[in-house]
Design an enzyme around this catalytic site. Structure first.
Site, short mmCIF file in Angstrom:
data_model
loop_
_atom_site.label_atom_id
_atom_site.label_comp_id
_atom_site.label_asym_id
_atom_site.label_seq_id
_atom_site.Cartn_x
_atom_site.Cartn_y
_atom_site.Cartn_z
N HIS A 1 -2.63 0.60 -7.54
CA HIS A 1 -3.49 2.08 -6.96
C HIS A 1 -2.30 2.59 -6.33
O HIS A 1 -1.36 1.98 -5.93
CB HIS A 1 -4.70 1.59 -5.99
N MET A 2 -2.83 3.46 -5.62
CA MET A 2 -1.63 4.59 -5.34
C MET A 2 -1.90 5.13 -4.11
O MET A 2 -2.94 5.92 -4.70
CB MET A 2 -0.53 5.42 -6.29
N HIS A 3 -1.63 4.47 -3.30
CA HIS A 3 -1.76 5.67 -1.49
C HIS A 3 -1.22 7.04 -1.57
O HIS A 3 -0.33 6.48 -1.49
CB HIS A 3 -1.24 4.87 -0.57
N GLU B 1 -3.44 -6.13 -1.44
CA GLU B 1 -4.44 -6.70 -1.46
C GLU B 1 -5.23 -6.95 -2.65
O GLU B 1 -6.82 -7.29 -2.78
CB GLU B 1 -4.88 -6.30 0.33
N VAL B 2 -5.46 -5.08 -2.88
CA VAL B 2 -6.63 -5.61 -3.99
C VAL B 2 -6.14 -5.39 -5.12
O VAL B 2 -4.45 -4.51 -5.42
CB VAL B 2 -7.22 -3.75 -3.73
N ARG C 1 -11.56 8.41 -0.55
CA ARG C 1 -11.26 7.61 0.69
C ARG C 1 -10.48 6.47 0.81
O ARG C 1 -11.57 5.55 0.20
CB ARG C 1 -11.28 8.89 1.37
N ASP C 2 -9.69 5.74 1.44
CA ASP C 2 -9.02 4.75 1.73
C ASP C 2 -10.12 4.69 3.31
O ASP C 2 -10.47 5.32 4.00
CB ASP C 2 -7.50 4.33 2.15
N ILE C 3 -10.74 3.37 2.72
CA ILE C 3 -11.57 2.81 3.76
C ILE C 3 -11.42 2.36 5.26
O ILE C 3 -11.95 2.82 6.79
CB ILE C 3 -12.92 1.65 3.49
N ASN D 1 2.02 -0.71 -3.33
CA ASN D 1 2.52 -1.81 -3.31
C ASN D 1 1.92 -3.35 -4.87
O ASN D 1 1.17 -2.63 -5.45
CB ASN D 1 2.41 -2.25 -2.09
P1 AMP Z 1 -2.93 -2.85 -0.65
O1 AMP Z 1 -2.78 -3.40 0.74
O2 AMP Z 1 -1.77 -2.05 -0.82
O3 AMP Z 1 -3.88 -2.89 -2.00
O4 AMP Z 1 -4.05 -1.52 -0.24
C1 AMP Z 1 -5.77 -1.86 -0.27
C2 AMP Z 1 -6.11 -0.54 0.48
O5 AMP Z 1 -7.29 -0.65 -0.37
C3 AMP Z 1 -6.38 -0.77 1.75
O6 AMP Z 1 -5.38 0.62 2.70
C4 AMP Z 1 -7.63 -1.08 2.45
O7 AMP Z 1 -8.24 0.03 3.31
C5 AMP Z 1 -8.25 -0.58 0.97
N1 AMP Z 1 -9.80 -0.59 0.34
C6 AMP Z 1 -10.32 -1.77 0.64
N2 AMP Z 1 -11.71 -1.68 0.16
C7 AMP Z 1 -11.97 -0.39 0.03
C8 AMP Z 1 -13.28 0.08 0.10
N3 AMP Z 1 -14.26 -0.85 -1.21
N4 AMP Z 1 -12.90 1.61 -0.42
C9 AMP Z 1 -11.72 1.81 0.28
N5 AMP Z 1 -10.83 1.44 0.64
C10 AMP Z 1 -10.72 0.21 0.45
#
Ligand code: AMP
Length: 116
Positions: A99-101, A94-95, A28-30, A86
């Site tokens: 990853h796929m949302h 951002e990460v 689950r997204d944080i 993204n």
């Molecule tokens: P993106 O902008 O596509 O890179 O999405 C990165 C996502 O990772 C964001 O929706 C964040 O809320 C999520 N995220 C960052 N750190 C964590 C974590 N430790 N556990 C779960 N989700 C995270």
């Protein structure tokens, strides 16, 4: 350097994991942006969609199939949901572990904000 998601795979930091197999992990997204907001990642460290290769096809295909299974188990498959990957700055990534949302549980509106 490993991203925070590699640390989740290695159980070095906690996450609410909802699915795992040999190729992918889902948690689950944080900071959820919808009632259901789950991230699905390949276990192999791939920085962005630009960095995928033939070796990744099984894991990338698995992401979509697992997302659909999770959507069903979360009770949102019939109403519908959105899958988003993204990439880099313009995509808002951002990460830097691909990853796929999986987003759902409410009507998500238009795919992109309309330009004024
Ligand atoms: P993106 O902008 O596509 O890179 O999405 C990165 C996502 O990772 C964001 O929706 C964040 O809320 C999520 N995220 C960052 N750190 C964590 C974590 N430790 N556990 C779960 N989700 C995270």
């Amino acid at each position: 350097m490993s991203s925070i998601f590699a640390k989740i795979i290695a159980r070095e930091i906690p996450a609410d994991i909802v699915y795992e197999d040999e190729l992918v992990l889902a948690f689950r997204d944080i900071a959820p942006q919808a009632p259901v907001h789950i991230l699905l990642i390949p276990k192999r460290e791939i920085a962005t969609a630009n960095d995928t290769g033939p070796v990744d096809e099984a894991a990338l295909g698995r992401l979509v199939r697992v997302a659909a299974k999770i959507a069903a188990s979360e009770g949102i498959a019939e109403d519908g949901y959105r899958l988003i990957i993204n990439c880099n700055e313009h995509g808002g990534q951002e990460v830097f572990h691909l990853h796929m949302h999986l987003l759902g549980g409410r009507h998500l509106g238009p795919m992109l904000a309309r330009r004024q």
